[in-house]
Design a protein around this motif. Structure first.
Motif, mmCIF file in Angstrom:
data_model
loop_
_atom_site.group_PDB
_atom_site.id
_atom_site.type_symbol
_atom_site.label_atom_id
_atom_site.label_comp_id
_atom_site.label_asym_id
_atom_site.label_seq_id
_atom_site.Cartn_x
_atom_site.Cartn_y
_atom_site.Cartn_z
ATOM 1 N N ALA A 94 0.837 -1.208 0.000
ATOM 2 C CA ALA A 94 0.000 0.000 0.000
ATOM 3 C C ALA A 94 0.870 1.256 0.000
ATOM 4 C CB ALA A 94 -0.939 -0.007 1.209
ATOM 5 N N ASP A 95 1.962 1.235 0.765
ATOM 6 C CA ASP A 95 2.872 2.388 0.800
ATOM 7 C C ASP A 95 3.617 2.544 -0.526
ATOM 8 O OD1 ASP A 95 2.201 3.173 3.397
ATOM 9 O OD2 ASP A 95 3.679 1.805 4.272
ATOM 10 N N VAL A 96 3.970 1.436 -1.146
ATOM 11 C CA VAL A 96 4.636 1.488 -2.452
ATOM 12 C C VAL A 96 3.729 2.196 -3.448
ATOM 13 C CG1 VAL A 96 5.469 0.098 -4.394
ATOM 14 C CG2 VAL A 96 6.036 -0.585 -2.053
ATOM 15 N N LYS A 97 2.462 1.795 -3.481
ATOM 16 C CA LYS A 97 1.514 2.410 -4.420
ATOM 17 C C LYS A 97 1.320 3.893 -4.115
ATOM 18 C CE LYS A 97 -1.917 -0.593 -4.104
ATOM 19 N NZ LYS A 97 -3.131 -1.399 -4.398
ATOM 20 N N ARG A 98 1.209 4.225 -2.829
ATOM 21 C CA ARG A 98 1.000 5.626 -2.438
ATOM 22 C C ARG A 98 2.196 6.494 -2.842
ATOM 23 N NH1 ARG A 98 3.107 8.033 1.713
ATOM 24 N NH2 ARG A 98 3.552 6.111 2.845
ATOM 25 N N ILE A 99 3.394 6.022 -2.586
ATOM 26 C CA ILE A 99 4.598 6.816 -2.842
ATOM 27 C C ILE A 99 4.900 6.940 -4.331
ATOM 28 C CG2 ILE A 99 7.118 6.841 -2.548
ATOM 29 C CD1 ILE A 99 6.567 5.488 0.232
ATOM 30 N N THR A 100 4.760 5.856 -5.056
ATOM 31 C CA THR A 100 5.173 5.848 -6.462
ATOM 32 C C THR A 100 4.051 6.193 -7.431
ATOM 33 O OG1 THR A 100 4.713 3.481 -6.715
ATOM 34 C CG2 THR A 100 6.949 4.117 -6.000
ATOM 35 N N GLY A 101 2.809 6.091 -6.987
ATOM 36 C CA GLY A 101 1.690 6.377 -7.859
ATOM 37 C C GLY A 101 1.306 5.242 -8.790
ATOM 38 N N VAL A 102 1.922 4.073 -8.624
ATOM 39 C CA VAL A 102 1.540 2.932 -9.455
ATOM 40 C C VAL A 102 0.195 2.397 -8.977
ATOM 41 C CG1 VAL A 102 3.928 2.281 -9.991
ATOM 42 C CG2 VAL A 102 2.774 1.209 -8.052
ATOM 43 N N THR A 103 -0.520 1.734 -9.876
ATOM 44 C CA THR A 103 -1.838 1.221 -9.518
ATOM 45 C C THR A 103 -1.890 -0.295 -9.447
ATOM 46 O OG1 THR A 103 -2.505 1.270 -11.835
ATOM 47 C CG2 THR A 103 -3.015 3.216 -10.486
ATOM 48 N N ASN A 104 -0.862 -0.972 -9.973
ATOM 49 C CA ASN A 104 -0.867 -2.437 -9.918
ATOM 50 C C ASN A 104 0.555 -2.980 -9.938
ATOM 51 O OD1 ASN A 104 -0.024 -2.901 -12.758
ATOM 52 N ND2 ASN A 104 -2.023 -2.028 -13.223
ATOM 53 N N TRP A 105 0.683 -4.265 -9.610
ATOM 54 C CA TRP A 105 1.993 -4.898 -9.507
ATOM 55 C C TRP A 105 2.727 -4.915 -10.844
ATOM 56 C CZ3 TRP A 105 5.674 -5.911 -6.306
ATOM 57 C CH2 TRP A 105 6.716 -6.750 -6.708
ATOM 58 N N ALA A 106 2.017 -5.233 -11.928
ATOM 59 C CA ALA A 106 2.668 -5.316 -13.235
ATOM 60 C C ALA A 106 3.314 -3.982 -13.608
ATOM 61 C CB ALA A 106 1.669 -5.758 -14.298
ATOM 62 N N GLN A 107 2.597 -2.906 -13.357
ATOM 63 C CA GLN A 107 3.119 -1.567 -13.650
ATOM 64 C C GLN A 107 4.375 -1.295 -12.821
ATOM 65 O OE1 GLN A 107 0.506 1.575 -12.364
ATOM 66 N NE2 GLN A 107 1.443 3.101 -13.704
ATOM 67 N N PHE A 108 4.341 -1.662 -11.544
ATOM 68 C CA PHE A 108 5.490 -1.447 -10.668
ATOM 69 C C PHE A 108 6.668 -2.340 -11.069
ATOM 70 C CE2 PHE A 108 7.839 -2.564 -6.741
ATOM 71 C CZ PHE A 108 8.367 -1.313 -6.463
ATOM 72 N N ALA A 109 6.400 -3.608 -11.316
ATOM 73 C CA ALA A 109 7.469 -4.562 -11.628
ATOM 74 C C ALA A 109 8.189 -4.189 -12.921
ATOM 75 C CB ALA A 109 6.905 -5.982 -11.713
ATOM 76 N N ARG A 110 7.428 -3.816 -13.947
ATOM 77 C CA ARG A 110 8.041 -3.443 -15.225
ATOM 78 C C ARG A 110 8.682 -2.065 -15.162
ATOM 79 N NH1 ARG A 110 3.204 -5.494 -17.356
ATOM 80 N NH2 ARG A 110 2.470 -3.358 -17.609
ATOM 81 N N GLY A 111 8.105 -1.189 -14.369
ATOM 82 C CA GLY A 111 8.587 0.186 -14.298
ATOM 83 C C GLY A 111 9.662 0.396 -13.253
ATOM 84 N N ARG A 112 9.233 0.822 -12.089
ATOM 85 C CA ARG A 112 10.200 1.215 -11.059
ATOM 86 C C ARG A 112 11.076 0.078 -10.552
ATOM 87 N NH1 ARG A 112 9.389 6.398 -9.903
ATOM 88 N NH2 ARG A 112 7.298 7.196 -10.236
ATOM 89 N N LEU A 113 10.470 -1.049 -10.196
ATOM 90 C CA LEU A 113 11.266 -2.162 -9.672
ATOM 91 C C LEU A 113 12.253 -2.657 -10.722
ATOM 92 C CD1 LEU A 113 11.791 -4.098 -7.308
ATOM 93 C CD2 LEU A 113 10.034 -5.600 -8.268
ATOM 94 N N GLY A 114 11.765 -2.833 -11.931
ATOM 95 C CA GLY A 114 12.655 -3.247 -13.016
ATOM 96 C C GLY A 114 13.749 -2.228 -13.264
ATOM 97 N N GLY A 115 13.387 -0.946 -13.193
ATOM 98 C CA GLY A 115 14.380 0.110 -13.387
ATOM 99 C C GLY A 115 15.453 0.112 -12.315
#
Length: 168
Positions: A94-115
């Motif tokens: 929940a904090d990851v989504k709040r801080i980064t503005g991502v809405t789902n895991w796929a978006q986070f994994a491909r975007g910020r986490l992958g980066g």
């Protein structure tokens, strides 16, 4: 061909499986090694203190990595590093989504986490190096995403990132 290689080649999978059925469950590993002539080989001992999931960053590498990341991703690390217990930094999904503005895991994994991991691999000249690790207990929301879970950082990376970000 060595004696060990000959022993390995002469035992097929079916014969090994049949033989293992006759051995008590708790002794099967040792029995299989003995049958294959490999019981004298000892893996290098690793203590819990030596094994970490996160790449063992140095302060210099942590500084280089932070220079490559955007503000939201650095804020994500700051939040995780504010929650260190027993040497492990943890952040909730929940904090990851709040801080980064991502809405789902796929978006986070491909975007910020992958980066983060691509930048880490670029800096360290390695492949497969990870920093933010998925914890246990992820809860699926029934819509192809997660409603809860945690990411963590452990080992030397925690102190290196704290120094790079000025977090204690």
């Amino acid at each position: 061909m060595s004696q060990q290689e000959a022993a390995f080649m002469s035992v097929n999978r079916t014969a090994l499986a049949s033989a293992l059925q006759l051995v008590p469950v708790e002794a099967r590993g040792e029995f299989a090694l003995r049958l294959l002539g490999l019981n004298d080989l000892k893996p290098e001992a690793t203590t819990d203190e030596e094994f970490h999931h996160s790449y063992a960053l140095t302060p210099e590498l942590a500084n280089q990595l932070m220079q490559k990341l955007d503000t939201a991703t650095r804020d994500l690390f700051r939040e995780a590093l504010a929650n260190v217990k027993d040497g492990v930094a943890v952040i909730d999904w929940a904090d990851v989504k709040r801080i980064t503005g991502v809405t789902n895991w796929a978006q986070f994994a491909r975007g910020r986490l992958g980066g983060v991991h691509r930048s880490l691999n670029s800096i360290t000249q390695s492949t497969g190096a990870k920093l933010l690790i998925e914890g246990d207990g992820w809860v699926e929301d029934g819509k192809g995403d997660f409603s809860a879970g945690t990411l963590f950082i452990d080992g030397p990376a925690v102190q290196a990132l704290q120094a790079a970000l000025g977090v204690k």
